[in-house]
Scaffold this motif. Sequence first.
Motif, PDB file in Angstrom:
ATOM      1  N   PHE A  27       0.802  -1.228   0.000  1.00  0.00           N
ATOM      2  CA  PHE A  27       0.000   0.000   0.000  1.00  0.00           C
ATOM      3  C   PHE A  27       0.835   1.278   0.000  1.00  0.00           C
ATOM      4  N   LEU A  28       1.880   1.333   0.801  1.00  0.00           N
ATOM      5  CA  LEU A  28       2.709   2.545   0.832  1.00  0.00           C
ATOM      6  C   LEU A  28       3.489   2.700  -0.467  1.00  0.00           C
ATOM      7  N   ALA A  29       4.026   1.617  -1.005  1.00  0.00           N
ATOM      8  CA  ALA A  29       4.819   1.705  -2.238  1.00  0.00           C
ATOM      9  C   ALA A  29       4.018   2.301  -3.397  1.00  0.00           C
ATOM     10  N   PRO A  30       2.812   1.806  -3.712  1.00  0.00           N
ATOM     11  CA  PRO A  30       2.059   2.440  -4.802  1.00  0.00           C
ATOM     12  C   PRO A  30       1.624   3.865  -4.478  1.00  0.00           C
ATOM     13  N   LEU A  31       1.359   4.153  -3.206  1.00  0.00           N
ATOM     14  CA  LEU A  31       0.983   5.515  -2.833  1.00  0.00           C
ATOM     15  C   LEU A  31       2.121   6.488  -3.143  1.00  0.00           C
ATOM     16  N   LEU A  32       3.336   6.153  -2.718  1.00  0.00           N
ATOM     17  CA  LEU A  32       4.486   7.033  -2.946  1.00  0.00           C
ATOM     18  C   LEU A  32       4.850   7.093  -4.428  1.00  0.00           C
ATOM     19  N   ALA A  33       4.719   5.974  -5.123  1.00  0.00           N
ATOM     20  CA  ALA A  33       4.997   5.982  -6.554  1.00  0.00           C
ATOM     21  C   ALA A  33       4.078   6.963  -7.271  1.00  0.00           C
ATOM     22  N   GLY A  34       2.794   6.924  -6.942  1.00  0.00           N
ATOM     23  CA  GLY A  34       1.848   7.833  -7.580  1.00  0.00           C
ATOM     24  C   GLY A  34       2.084   9.281  -7.211  1.00  0.00           C
ATOM     25  N   LEU A  35       2.368   9.559  -5.939  1.00  0.00           N
ATOM     26  CA  LEU A  35       2.615  10.929  -5.505  1.00  0.00           C
ATOM     27  C   LEU A  35       3.868  11.513  -6.158  1.00  0.00           C
ATOM     28  N   SER A  36       4.846  10.668  -6.459  1.00  0.00           N
ATOM     29  CA  SER A  36       6.104  11.151  -7.047  1.00  0.00           C
ATOM     30  C   SER A  36       6.062  11.202  -8.565  1.00  0.00           C
ATOM     31  N   GLY A  37       4.897  10.913  -9.159  1.00  0.00           N
ATOM     32  CA  GLY A  37       4.739  11.090 -10.595  1.00  0.00           C
ATOM     33  C   GLY A  37       4.701   9.829 -11.415  1.00  0.00           C
ATOM     34  N   ARG A  38       4.995   8.691 -10.810  1.00  0.00           N
ATOM     35  CA  ARG A  38       4.905   7.436 -11.541  1.00  0.00           C
ATOM     36  C   ARG A  38       3.460   6.922 -11.505  1.00  0.00           C
ATOM     37  N   ALA A  39       3.180   5.919 -12.294  1.00  0.00           N
ATOM     38  CA  ALA A  39       1.885   5.253 -12.184  1.00  0.00           C
ATOM     39  C   ALA A  39       1.884   4.442 -10.894  1.00  0.00           C
ATOM     40  N   ALA A  40       0.842   4.621 -10.083  1.00  0.00           N
ATOM     41  CA  ALA A  40       0.783   3.881  -8.822  1.00  0.00           C
ATOM     42  C   ALA A  40       0.877   2.384  -9.064  1.00  0.00           C
ATOM     43  N   GLY A  41       0.242   1.917 -10.137  1.00  0.00           N
ATOM     44  CA  GLY A  41       0.256   0.486 -10.446  1.00  0.00           C
ATOM     45  C   GLY A  41       1.621  -0.054 -10.793  1.00  0.00           C
ATOM     46  N   SER A  42       2.567   0.822 -11.131  1.00  0.00           N
ATOM     47  CA  SER A  42       3.916   0.348 -11.468  1.00  0.00           C
ATOM     48  C   SER A  42       4.604  -0.283 -10.268  1.00  0.00           C
ATOM     49  N   ALA A  43       4.114   0.008  -9.072  1.00  0.00           N
ATOM     50  CA  ALA A  43       4.694  -0.581  -7.861  1.00  0.00           C
ATOM     51  C   ALA A  43       4.080  -1.934  -7.527  1.00  0.00           C
ATOM     52  N   LEU A  44       3.061  -2.353  -8.281  1.00  0.00           N
ATOM     53  CA  LEU A  44       2.396  -3.629  -8.014  1.00  0.00           C
ATOM     54  C   LEU A  44       2.327  -4.456  -9.294  1.00  0.00           C
ATOM     55  N   GLU A  45       3.461  -4.741  -9.856  1.00  0.00           N
ATOM     56  CA  GLU A  45       3.524  -5.512 -11.093  1.00  0.00           C
ATOM     57  C   GLU A  45       3.745  -6.988 -10.755  1.00  0.00           C
ATOM     58  N   TRP A  46       2.646  -7.723 -10.723  1.00  0.00           N
ATOM     59  CA  TRP A  46       2.698  -9.139 -10.373  1.00  0.00           C
ATOM     60  C   TRP A  46       3.203  -9.959 -11.558  1.00  0.00           C
ATOM     61  N   GLU A  47       4.000 -10.962 -11.262  1.00  0.00           N
ATOM     62  CA  GLU A  47       4.486 -11.894 -12.274  1.00  0.00           C
ATOM     63  C   GLU A  47       4.079 -13.307 -11.865  1.00  0.00           C
ATOM     64  N   THR A  48       4.481 -14.287 -12.639  1.00  0.00           N
ATOM     65  CA  THR A  48       4.121 -15.677 -12.356  1.00  0.00           C
ATOM     66  C   THR A  48       5.378 -16.503 -12.140  1.00  0.00           C
ATOM     67  N   ALA A  49       5.329 -17.370 -11.141  1.00  0.00           N
ATOM     68  CA  ALA A  49       6.447 -18.272 -10.864  1.00  0.00           C
ATOM     69  C   ALA A  49       5.899 -19.652 -10.520  1.00  0.00           C
ATOM     70  N   ARG A  50       6.764 -20.658 -10.675  1.00  0.00           N
ATOM     71  CA  ARG A  50       6.384 -22.025 -10.315  1.00  0.00           C
ATOM     72  C   ARG A  50       6.839 -22.328  -8.892  1.00  0.00           C
ATOM     73  N   LEU A  51       5.982 -23.027  -8.168  1.00  0.00           N
ATOM     74  CA  LEU A  51       6.318 -23.389  -6.799  1.00  0.00           C
ATOM     75  C   LEU A  51       7.433 -24.436  -6.766  1.00  0.00           C
ATOM     76  N   ALA A  52       8.440 -24.158  -5.968  1.00  0.00           N
ATOM     77  CA  ALA A  52       9.491 -25.143  -5.723  1.00  0.00           C
ATOM     78  C   ALA A  52       9.192 -25.955  -4.474  1.00  0.00           C
ATOM     79  N   THR A  53       8.181 -25.519  -3.721  1.00  0.00           N
ATOM     80  CA  THR A  53       7.723 -26.224  -2.519  1.00  0.00           C
ATOM     81  C   THR A  53       6.198 -26.208  -2.531  1.00  0.00           C
ATOM     82  N   PRO A  54       5.541 -27.164  -1.884  1.00  0.00           N
ATOM     83  CA  PRO A  54       4.072 -27.146  -1.849  1.00  0.00           C
ATOM     84  C   PRO A  54       3.563 -25.989  -1.002  1.00  0.00           C
ATOM     85  N   LEU A  55       2.294 -25.642  -1.196  1.00  0.00           N
ATOM     86  CA  LEU A  55       1.702 -24.514  -0.474  1.00  0.00           C
ATOM     87  C   LEU A  55       0.338 -24.934   0.042  1.00  0.00           C
ATOM     88  N   GLU A  56       0.097 -24.625   1.286  1.00  0.00           N
ATOM     89  CA  GLU A  56      -1.145 -25.031   1.932  1.00  0.00           C
ATOM     90  C   GLU A  56      -2.335 -24.270   1.367  1.00  0.00           C
TER      91      GLU A  56
END
Length: 396
Positions: free
Chosen positions: A307-336
Motif C-alpha cells: 500500500f505505501l509503495a504504490p501511494l508514494l509511486a503515484g505521488l512522485s509522478g509514476r503510475a501507482a500500479g507500477s509498484a504492483l507488477e505481479w508476475e508468475t512463478a512455479r512453486l518449488a515447494t508445496p503450499l497449503e
Amino acid sequence: MIAFDEAVAAVEALARPLGAETMRLERADGRVLAAPVVARRASPATAVSAMDGYAVREADLASGRARLRLAGESFAGAGFGGELAPGTCVRIFTGAPAPRGAERVVVQEEASREGEFVVLEPLPGSGRHLRAAASDFAPGEVLVPAGAVLDPQKLIAAAAADLASVEVVRRPKVVIVSTGDELREPGVRGAGPDSIPESVSFGIAALARRYGGEVVARRRLSDDLPSLTRAAACALEACDVVVTTGGASVGERDFSKAMFEPLGLELAFSKVAIKPGKPVWLGRACDRLVVGLPGNPTAALLTARLFLAPLLAGLSGRAAGSALEWETARLATPLEACGARETFYRGRSAGAGEVEVLADQDSSAQKALASADLLIRRRPGEGALEIGELVPVLAL
C-alpha cells in the motif's frame, strides 16, 4: 473491512502527483519529469564531420582522384573560419564544423599528403560522412516527454538540449512514527529484557526511498495519547505522508488512529481482509495522507510494500500500479490451502522462474524476512498447491 483490491483502488485514487520543482541535472536521476524536455538549440548546430579526414567540394572529386591544396584545419570547438574555395580541402576531425561550401568528407585512409597538397582517392560508393545541421534534433523539439523517469540516457538528452535544470514532480516528504513503550533504538547498552530494538522504521524508510519518497524524520514515541497527538500535529506540518507503525490494533494502548482524530482524520479504509496485516489503514488529516501499519515487522513491511509503495509511486509522478507488477512463478515447494482472508506468503526465488515458500510465516519473524525476496498471493479459499504449480508473485 474491505478486500485487498478495493484497498489498492483507494490508494490509487489518492496517489496523485504532487507539484513541480526545478532540479539541476546532476541531481535529477530517477526523478519524474513534470514538463517535457524541449531543445533550446539544434544538434548539431551546424553541419559537422562524422569522420577524421578532409572536407572537400563535390566538383573537385568529379574525376575521382584529386590533388587539392590544403587550406587549413577544422577541429571540434575550433572550426575553419573561411569558405572552402575550389581546388582546396580542409583537414577535419570528427565532430568539427564543416567549412562553408564543403559537401563531403573523404576519410583519411583514402588520402595521402604531398607537402601542401593532399591526394584524394575516394573509393567508389564512399559516404559523405557529414552530419547535417539539426539532423539529430531541431530547436523546440520535444526530446523527453513529461511523465518520463529520468535515467542516464534521458539525462544525456536533456543536457544536449542545453538545459541546466528540468522541471520534475516533487518527491513526497515522509515522516515515520514508531509507537510503543517497549521500543528503543538499536545498539543501546544495558537495555532491559522488557525493551526491544525498534527495527521496522529502518525497513519502511528504505522502502519509502525506493518508491520515490523523501524521508525527513523517523521518530520513536511512547504510548501516551496526548504526546502522540502533539507529535502527529508536528509530523503533519512537516510532510506529505505520515507513516505510523504499531498501535493499529484494538488494544488499550493502540493509539495510531486516535492520535490523529483531533486533527480531523478521515479514513479511506480502516482494515483490509488480508493476512498478515489486517489492521493496516489509510486516511487523511490536515490535508496530509496518513498510513497506519501494524507493529509486527513482517506485517508492517508487507503492508508497506502493498500500500505505501504504490501511494508514494503515484505521488512522485509514476503510475501507482507500477509498484504492483505481479508476475508468475512455479512453486518449488508445496503450499497449503488459503483461509478466508487473502494471504501473502513470503517466498524466496529458487532460480529458473521458481519460488520457494519460506517455512516461517509468522508476522513477527525477522530472520525469515531477511531471506525473503518475493510475496506469493493467494486468493481466499484457494486449495492447496503442489510443486510446479503457478502462483502470482511480487518482488519484495
